[in-house]
Design an enzyme around this catalytic site. Structure first.
Site, mmCIF file in Angstrom:
data_model
loop_
_atom_site.group_PDB
_atom_site.id
_atom_site.type_symbol
_atom_site.label_atom_id
_atom_site.label_comp_id
_atom_site.label_asym_id
_atom_site.label_seq_id
_atom_site.Cartn_x
_atom_site.Cartn_y
_atom_site.Cartn_z
ATOM 1 C CB ALA A 1 -0.938 -0.004 1.208
ATOM 2 C CB CYS B 1 -22.320 -14.751 -14.555
ATOM 3 S SG CYS B 1 -21.240 -15.616 -15.723
ATOM 4 C CG HIS C 1 -3.527 -9.775 -2.243
ATOM 5 N ND1 HIS C 1 -2.789 -8.889 -1.483
ATOM 6 C CD2 HIS C 1 -3.153 -11.010 -1.817
ATOM 7 C CE1 HIS C 1 -2.021 -9.548 -0.649
ATOM 8 N NE2 HIS C 1 -2.211 -10.836 -0.840
ATOM 9 N NE ARG D 1 -6.621 -5.410 5.093
ATOM 10 C CZ ARG D 1 -6.828 -5.582 3.806
ATOM 11 N NH1 ARG D 1 -6.539 -4.604 2.968
ATOM 12 N NH2 ARG D 1 -7.324 -6.705 3.329
ATOM 13 C CG ASP E 1 -3.598 0.484 -6.341
ATOM 14 O OD1 ASP E 1 -2.986 0.011 -7.333
ATOM 15 O OD2 ASP E 1 -3.016 0.865 -5.308
#
Length: 328
Positions: free
Chosen positions: A29, A195, A147, A41, A129
């Protein structure tokens, strides 16, 4: 073995030397702070200020999110009810489409390393991001989103990819309500985004939910890359999250490990912060400031200046001040 440099000027010489052929990054981050990207967070962040009573969910689900806000991004919760994820992430998804947040000096350093030297083997980013991907001169295959990422979309159930991020954003804009009350055009109630392959309301950005496995690409690329990495640059991460933090101890003993951070991290993983460290170098400080210093030592300030209008405000101000000081 590449020995630890005494300072950033020494690191710049190593990066330009024939000794160094392969550089990998592990970012967190801290490399995106200057972009102003929402922080989930930290105190005052989205999790801390979450108001579950505004989210489309059952009373039991709302209580679960009140007790632990990370249920918003938990796999079982999403499969039962996709609205908490989509409603909380709505401004982040649409802001990404609108390019509201820009790559920082730290991101541009990785881009310059690739275009100027060709030594960038891989950028492993723990950030969702999409700012590393926004650096157009970094080939997509050079980036591993450990991630997942906000800017790619697929079905969580059947895996079918949504080819157009813009089309998905259009669906979010008209179907998902705005719990933050900043978009007057948002609907009053959320409707499922289904979907087109399996019909389930499980379409979302490819960010990894709690309870899901990391992308297989992470493990495959790490196995492929690490044996030949000469320099591993760890930037803006606490090194608390496994298995991404395993990169620091899975590189060869001959690999120079560089930590760019406000404070020492990873001592428990074997990173040596003593004065006689042989393979570890600590570049203490804010990521943008450290990478700007390194760019100057490399002689790439003029190259970075070409991105001036594309940098976030704080990064641009930092660069402008440096350009002024060097021209005096």
């Amino acid at each position: 073995m590449i020995g630890a440099p005494a300072d950033l000027a020494g690191l710049a010489r190593i990066l330009l030397s024939s000794q160094c052929k392969s550089v990998a990054f592990l970012t967190g981050a801290g490399v995106s702070v200057a972009s102003g990207i929402p922080d989930f967070r930290s105190p005052g962040g989205m999790y801390d200020s979450l108001r579950p009573e505004l989210i489309t969910a059952t009373p039991i689900q709302q209580q679960m999110m009140k007790d632990d806000p990370t249920y918003v991004v938990e796999k079982n919760m999403f499969l039962q009810n996709s609205f908490p994820y989509l409603e909380v992430r709505r401004p982040f998804i649409l802001g990404t489409q609108q390019k509201k947040w820009k790559p920082t000096i730290a991101h541009r350093f990785m881009e310059l390393l690739h275009t100027k030297t060709g030594k960038l083997t891989r950028a492993y980013t723990q950030n969702i991001d999409g700012l590393t991907e926004a650096c157009e001169n970094i080939p997509p295959e050079k980036i591993v989103a450990v991630h997942g990422t906000i800017c790619k979309v697929s079905c969580e159930v059947c895996g079918t990819k949504v080819e157009s991020f813009d089309d998905f954003c259009d669906e979010v804009r008209v179907n998902i309500k705005d719990i933050y009350k900043v978009d007057p055009e948002a609907p009053d109630e959320s409707k499922p985004i289904r979907c087109k392959s399996c019909g389930r309301a499980a379409v979302k950005p490819t960010t990894v939910l709690f309870g899901s496995s990391l992308p297989q690409e992470f493990f495959e690329r790490a196995t492929e890359d690490l044996p030949s990495v000469d320099v591993l640059i760890v930037a803006g991460t606490s090194l608390m999250v496994s298995p991404a933090n395993g990169l620091v101890y899975n590189v060869p003993e001959s690999t120079l490990r560089v930590v760019v951070n406000n404070q020492p991290v990873g001592s428990d993983l074997g990173i040596d912060y003593s004065s006689n460290a042989k393979r570890d170098f600590f570049a203490e400080g804010n990521c943008d400031e450290v990478f700007l210093d390194l760019i100057e030592h490399l002689g790439w300030l003029d190259d970075l200046a070409l991105f001036l209008d594309e940098l976030p405000e704080s990064s641009a101000a930092l660069l402008q001040e440096r350009l002024k000081s060097t021209s005096r």
